[in-house]
Design a protein around this motif. Structure first.
Motif, PDB file in Angstrom:
ATOM      1  N   ASP A 121       0.821  -1.213   0.000  1.00 28.22           N
ATOM      2  CA  ASP A 121       0.000   0.000   0.000  1.00 28.22           C
ATOM      3  C   ASP A 121       0.856   1.264   0.000  1.00 28.22           C
ATOM      4  N   ASP A 122       1.925   1.301   0.815  1.00 27.48           N
ATOM      5  CA  ASP A 122       2.675   2.570   0.933  1.00 27.48           C
ATOM      6  C   ASP A 122       3.302   3.000  -0.386  1.00 27.48           C
ATOM      7  N   VAL A 158       0.383   4.493  -2.433  1.00 28.42           N
ATOM      8  CA  VAL A 158      -0.149   5.683  -1.756  1.00 28.42           C
ATOM      9  C   VAL A 158       0.772   6.881  -1.990  1.00 28.42           C
ATOM     10  N   GLU A 159       2.078   6.654  -1.923  1.00 28.70           N
ATOM     11  CA  GLU A 159       3.005   7.760  -2.160  1.00 28.70           C
ATOM     12  C   GLU A 159       2.859   8.301  -3.583  1.00 28.70           C
ATOM     13  N   ASP A 204      -0.365  10.352  -3.723  1.00 28.14           N
ATOM     14  CA  ASP A 204      -0.214  11.621  -3.013  1.00 28.14           C
ATOM     15  C   ASP A 204       0.395  12.658  -3.954  1.00 28.14           C
ATOM     16  N   ALA A 241      -7.662  -0.303   2.901  1.00 23.73           N
ATOM     17  CA  ALA A 241      -6.714   0.681   3.467  1.00 23.73           C
ATOM     18  C   ALA A 241      -6.407   1.774   2.440  1.00 23.73           C
ATOM     19  N   GLN A 242      -6.236   1.383   1.166  1.00 27.43           N
ATOM     20  CA  GLN A 242      -5.987   2.392   0.122  1.00 27.43           C
ATOM     21  C   GLN A 242      -7.204   3.299  -0.061  1.00 27.43           C
ATOM     22  N   GLU A 290      -9.416   4.151   2.215  1.00 28.83           N
ATOM     23  CA  GLU A 290      -9.458   5.093   3.337  1.00 28.83           C
ATOM     24  C   GLU A 290      -8.418   6.194   3.136  1.00 28.83           C
ATOM     25  N   THR A 291      -7.240   5.788   2.643  1.00 27.14           N
ATOM     26  CA  THR A 291      -6.189   6.779   2.419  1.00 27.14           C
ATOM     27  C   THR A 291      -6.591   7.752   1.320  1.00 27.14           C
ATOM     28  N   ARG A 328      -8.681  10.435   2.632  1.00 24.97           N
ATOM     29  CA  ARG A 328      -7.860  11.367   3.423  1.00 24.97           C
ATOM     30  C   ARG A 328      -7.046  12.299   2.514  1.00 24.97           C
ATOM     31  N   LEU A 329      -6.430  11.725   1.457  1.00 23.75           N
ATOM     32  CA  LEU A 329      -5.618  12.532   0.533  1.00 23.75           C
ATOM     33  C   LEU A 329      -6.478  13.571  -0.183  1.00 23.75           C
ATOM     34  N   LYS A 347      -7.378  16.343   2.142  1.00 22.36           N
ATOM     35  CA  LYS A 347      -6.215  17.211   2.370  1.00 22.36           C
ATOM     36  C   LYS A 347      -6.143  18.315   1.313  1.00 22.36           C
TER      37      LYS A 347
END
Ligand code: AMP
Length: 185
Positions: free
Chosen positions: A62-63, A66-67, A70, A90-91, A93-94, A97-98, A101
């Motif tokens: 995921d990270d 996600v990066e 972003d 999880a992605q 939800e992220t 959030r992104l 933001k």
């Protein structure tokens, strides 16, 4: 400004329908699969790390994606079509959030529904035409497993938010595109 997720199993026609959607609504198309394949083609450090995972048809962590997202969201001014992302809850939800933001919100998620036998038929056909490394029988089975186990729960996530638009993904490309437009509005 629209921010849309195009969703469906490998072979459901996300890439094809994405072209119509970005054209019609003037959105930026971002495909995590394309971004990851570019890392491999460019032989970057990241590309070397993810090659075997992608060749096996497994999801990268995921990270990593996600990066990438972003950065893509930060660079965009038009509204976006997310293709191949999110693939885990999880992605998803992220992503919420992104977007928040950047003062944005997801408009909707468009889910292309195609039966498993047809997915396999299309992926094997694509293997012949495009020669993608992960379009072979064993990898296709892995990708469909990953989809069923990790990605399908994302559909419930969006259904719970009232944002899921279910589309019959069978028929001519034009007919499906018309259904998608009608659903997005
Ligand atoms: P695609 O072109 O969307 O079918 O993606 C091809 C491959 O890239 C997948 O089988 C995964 O290995 C990887 N990939 C693409 N998007 C994601 C994502 N959102 N999360 C994890 N792995 C991904």
């Amino acid at each position: 400004m629209k921010n849309i997720v195009i969703f469906g199993a490998p072979g459901a026609g996300k890439g094809t329908q994405s072209d119509f959607i970005v054209e019609h609504y003037g959105l930026t198309h971002v495909s995590t699969g394309d971004l990851l394949r570019k890392e491999i083609a460019d032989q970057t450090e990241l590309g070397k790390r993810i090659k075997s995972i992608m060749d096996e048809g497994r999801l990268v962590s995921d990270d990593i994606v996600v990066e990438m997202m972003d950065k893509a969201i930060a660079a965009d001014t038009k509204g976006m079509l997310f293709d191949g992302f999110p693939r885990t809850v999880a992605q998803a939800e992220t992503l919420d959030r992104l977007l928040a933001k950047h003062g944005r919100e997801l408009t909707c998620m468009v889910q292309l529904e195609v039966p498993r036998e047809e997915l396999i038929r299309r992926l094997l056909e694509r293997a012949k035409i495009q020669g993608r490394a992960d379009d072979n029988e064993q990898t296709i089975a892995n990708r469909l497993d990953e989809y069923n186990n990790k990605t399908l729960p994302v559909a419930n996530y969006y259904a719970g938010q009232g944002k899921q638009k279910l589309i019959d993904g069978l028929g001519s490309i034009e007919d499906i595109a018309a259904r998608v437009r009608a659903a997005i509005g």
